[in-house]
Design a protein around this motif. Structure first.
Motif, PDB file in Angstrom:
ATOM      1  N   VAL A 113       0.847  -1.195   0.000  1.00  0.00           N
ATOM      2  CA  VAL A 113       0.000   0.000   0.000  1.00  0.00           C
ATOM      3  C   VAL A 113       0.879   1.241   0.000  1.00  0.00           C
ATOM      4  CG1 VAL A 113      -1.897  -1.138   1.211  1.00  0.00           C
ATOM      5  CG2 VAL A 113      -0.154   0.065   2.535  1.00  0.00           C
ATOM      6  N   ASN A 114       0.317   2.349  -0.472  1.00  0.00           N
ATOM      7  CA  ASN A 114       1.035   3.628  -0.418  1.00  0.00           C
ATOM      8  C   ASN A 114       0.082   4.722   0.048  1.00  0.00           C
ATOM      9  OD1 ASN A 114      -0.569   3.985  -2.672  1.00  0.00           O
ATOM     10  ND2 ASN A 114       1.073   4.717  -4.000  1.00  0.00           N
ATOM     11  N   ALA A 115       0.509   5.966  -0.050  1.00  0.00           N
ATOM     12  CA  ALA A 115      -0.308   7.089   0.421  1.00  0.00           C
ATOM     13  C   ALA A 115      -0.368   8.150  -0.672  1.00  0.00           C
ATOM     14  CB  ALA A 115       0.286   7.672   1.704  1.00  0.00           C
ATOM     15  N   PRO A 116      -1.200   7.936  -1.692  1.00  0.00           N
ATOM     16  CA  PRO A 116      -1.198   8.833  -2.850  1.00  0.00           C
ATOM     17  C   PRO A 116      -1.769  10.217  -2.601  1.00  0.00           C
ATOM     18  CG  PRO A 116      -2.958   7.221  -3.038  1.00  0.00           C
ATOM     19  CD  PRO A 116      -2.142   6.824  -1.845  1.00  0.00           C
ATOM     20  N   ASP A 117      -2.567  10.381  -1.541  1.00  0.00           N
ATOM     21  CA  ASP A 117      -3.233  11.670  -1.321  1.00  0.00           C
ATOM     22  C   ASP A 117      -2.551  12.538  -0.267  1.00  0.00           C
ATOM     23  OD1 ASP A 117      -5.286  10.998  -3.133  1.00  0.00           O
ATOM     24  OD2 ASP A 117      -6.278   9.820  -1.583  1.00  0.00           O
ATOM     25  N   GLY A 118      -1.634  11.954   0.501  1.00  0.00           N
ATOM     26  CA  GLY A 118      -1.104  12.633   1.667  1.00  0.00           C
ATOM     27  C   GLY A 118      -0.332  13.905   1.383  1.00  0.00           C
ATOM     28  N   ASN A 119       0.298  14.004   0.215  1.00  0.00           N
ATOM     29  CA  ASN A 119       1.131  15.180  -0.061  1.00  0.00           C
ATOM     30  C   ASN A 119       0.518  16.104  -1.119  1.00  0.00           C
ATOM     31  OD1 ASN A 119       1.475  13.720  -2.368  1.00  0.00           O
ATOM     32  ND2 ASN A 119       3.692  13.490  -2.191  1.00  0.00           N
ATOM     33  N   THR A 120      -0.761  15.924  -1.419  1.00  0.00           N
ATOM     34  CA  THR A 120      -1.406  16.738  -2.456  1.00  0.00           C
ATOM     35  C   THR A 120      -1.361  18.227  -2.113  1.00  0.00           C
ATOM     36  OG1 THR A 120      -2.893  14.942  -3.106  1.00  0.00           O
ATOM     37  CG2 THR A 120      -3.576  17.181  -3.665  1.00  0.00           C
ATOM     38  N   ILE A 121      -1.819  18.574  -0.918  1.00  0.00           N
ATOM     39  CA  ILE A 121      -1.864  19.985  -0.514  1.00  0.00           C
ATOM     40  C   ILE A 121      -0.452  20.548  -0.425  1.00  0.00           C
ATOM     41  CG2 ILE A 121      -2.581  21.603   1.268  1.00  0.00           C
ATOM     42  CD1 ILE A 121      -4.854  20.301  -0.355  1.00  0.00           C
ATOM     43  N   SER A 122       0.452  19.760   0.162  1.00  0.00           N
ATOM     44  CA  SER A 122       1.834  20.220   0.327  1.00  0.00           C
ATOM     45  C   SER A 122       2.463  20.578  -1.010  1.00  0.00           C
ATOM     46  CB  SER A 122       2.653  19.128   1.025  1.00  0.00           C
ATOM     47  OG  SER A 122       4.010  19.478   1.090  1.00  0.00           O
ATOM     48  N   THR A 123       2.294  19.710  -2.005  1.00  0.00           N
ATOM     49  CA  THR A 123       2.900  19.953  -3.315  1.00  0.00           C
ATOM     50  C   THR A 123       2.241  21.122  -4.029  1.00  0.00           C
ATOM     51  OG1 THR A 123       3.432  17.599  -3.501  1.00  0.00           O
ATOM     52  CG2 THR A 123       3.521  18.896  -5.519  1.00  0.00           C
ATOM     53  N   ALA A 124       0.922  21.226  -3.912  1.00  0.00           N
ATOM     54  CA  ALA A 124       0.217  22.350  -4.549  1.00  0.00           C
ATOM     55  C   ALA A 124       0.667  23.680  -3.935  1.00  0.00           C
ATOM     56  CB  ALA A 124      -1.290  22.179  -4.395  1.00  0.00           C
TER      57      ALA A 124
END
Length: 527
Positions: free
Chosen positions: A92-103
């Protein structure tokens, strides 16, 4: 009591769900050697890594009790997913966890680029006060072109609109209707390049997107435009960007990623118009906590017999069902890949029909694989057998499957139909005993094609000499024809020609084929 090994540095708050679980013993040791890792995994039920630990086949084979591997991040390059799948281990991974950070990092880079903030601060450190040298530009009314309109691209768009920028976006899964709902303008890649004052990329790095922003693309941009990359190194051809900034074609660039990292000696860093950060897109306290939390919850859920949210490998299938389905895995993916390469427009619906020997089995795994084959064209390895349906849903694509008694004379038949906003295309294939996979129908044409290697699909009018002219032109370009199949509905009407050739079509051969009389369309693909 379950044992979980964490072998990379992770946020303590992020792994709190594991630390507080009464039925979990958590072992945290980010400094262990490879030999110590091999010994430690022998007694654990789960492990979490970031990017430091390499979970190789050797590691997996030393872990007889291992049930799940969690990657606190998006990519799984440091995990041998194939070996994990073979050993029945869920990844498993965490595809959504860094969305806000990267944006948010993208917007920080955008503002810094527009107002020359790093350069001005550097001058102040040198005890120089040079206001006139660092005149910037306002974002209001500027056009931001977004290439890749997934989770991060959409978040960037919302923030850019807050700065009263005009947003135009390109994504292979984006059309006018979806763009209108998101409050942005839809454009082709060329239109985005031509209109953007600021160009930011948010695509995965796959063969199709490698060096997507190259010299040719940059030449289509406005003189004085600016380019950002907070996605993946390699999407932008760095030598071309260097020359464009140096010549003044591009006014500046903001880079968080490079094709080869670390990039402390990169020529781009010598240009005063370029600002850069050392891959900080996901480097926030919140993002580090989010990815660790997401993975922690998935691990607890699976160990307690539940279902994980973000699997990246094949889910468990009974051995009996696997025996029936596995011969069709390759065919399902080939049909999806083939059809995705020839359909035009934005995908809206996928329908898969099964008949013959496949009527009495659970064909859902085959449908997942077919959808994966369709999405791979634009998403590469980011889409897999497990997340294919969710990825399609995120892109607004409807998936259906149906059983049919119509076998067209075959003992088994899989038919895949794609509907886009421009057209509907269909392909059917079968598994011939002893002869392997075959495409037996393309749209309404009957053919017999092995879906492998280099193929040329030609739509033409059924007139004397058409086949001969194609063969002669390919011979001129030293392209050998292995097989040729022609399907037609009636004499002198529309027809399709599918050729299997020994090498990829190069140079102007494609254009010359399309210019042949009576040929309406030429598509070259490699399966």
């Amino acid at each position: 009591m379950y044992r979980v090994l964490i072998s990379d540095p992770l946020s303590e708050d992020g792994i709190k769900p594991l630390l507080e679980a009464a039925d979990v013993e958590t072992i945290v040791d980010p400094s262990m050697s490879h030999e110590q890792l091999l010994e430690a995994v022998g007694s654990v039920d789960a492990m979490i890594v970031r990017s430091q630990t390499q979970v190789t086949r050797e590691v997996i084979e030393h872990a007889p009790h291992l049930k799940i591997i969690g990657r606190a991040g998006v990519g799984v390059d440091n995990i041998d997913v194939e070996a994990a799948t073979e050993n029945g281990i869920v990844v498993v991974n965490a595809p959504d966890g860094n969305t806000i950070s990267t944006a948010e990092h993208t917007m920080a880079m955008l503002m810094s680029l527009a107002r020359n903030i790093p350069q001005a601060y550097h001058q102040l450190q040198q005890k120089r006060w040079e206001r006139k040298k660092f005149v910037g530009v306002e974002l209001k009314d500027k056009v931001i072109g977004i290439v890749g309109f997934g989770r991060i691209g959409r978040e960037v768009a919302q923030r850019a609109k807050g700065h009263r920028m005009k947003v135009i976006a390109f994504d292979p899964f984006l059309n006018e209707e979806k763009a209108e709902k998101a409050g942005v303008k839809h454009g082709t890649l060329e239109e985005v390049l031509q209109q953007a004052d600021f160009l930011t990329v948010h695509t995965p790095l796959i063969d199709k997107t490698k060096h997507l922003i190259n010299e040719e693309a940059i030449q289509k941009m406005k003189t004085g435009a600016r380019i950002l990359n907070c996605a993946r190194g390699g999407i932008i051809e760095e030598n071309a960007l260097y020359e464009a900034v140096k010549s003044g074609k591009i006014a500046g660039a903001a880079l968080d990623v490079f094709e080869e990292e670390p990039a402390t000696d990169h020529p781009l860093l010598s240009l005063p118009e370029v600002i850069a950060t050392p891959h900080l897109g996901a480097s926030t306290i919140e993002a580090q906590e989010n990815v660790a939390t997401d993975v922690s919850y998935d691990i607890i859920e699976l160990l307690r017999g539940g279902t994980v949210r973000n699997p990246v490998n094949l889910p468990a299938v009974s051995s009996e069902m696997m025996e029936k389905l596995s011969p069709y895995f390759k065919l399902s993916e080939q049909l999806g890949v083939f059809l995705s390469r020839v359909v035009a427009g934005t995908l809206e619906r996928v329908q898969v029909y099964y008949s013959g020997d496949l009527l009495d089995v659970d064909t859902m795994p085959l449908t997942r694989i077919a959808v994966k084959g369709i999405l791979k064209r634009h998403l590469g390895s980011r889409v897999n057998d497990v997340n294919a349906f969710k990825t399609a849903a995120d892109k607004g694509i409807t998936i259906n499957e149906q059983k049919s008694t119509s076998t067209q004379g075959f003992t088994n038949l899989i038919t895949v139909e794609i509907e886009s906003d421009q057209e509907t295309r269909t392909i059917a294939g079968t598994l011939l005993n002893g002869l392997g996979t075959r495409i037996v129908q393309f749209d309404h044409y009957s053919i017999d094609v092995v879906p492998e290697g280099h193929l040329i699909v030609i739509r033409h009018t059924d007139q004397p000499g058409a086949i001969g002219r194609v063969g002669s032109l390919l011979a001129e370009h030293q392209v050998n024809i292995a097989t040729m199949q022609v399907g037609r509905t009636n004499e002198g009407g529309e027809a399709v020609m599918v050729l299997s050739v020994d090498k990829e079509i190069e140079g102007d051969c494609h254009e010359k084929l399309a210019d042949i009389a009576d040929i309406s369309q030429v598509q070259c693909l490699t399966l």
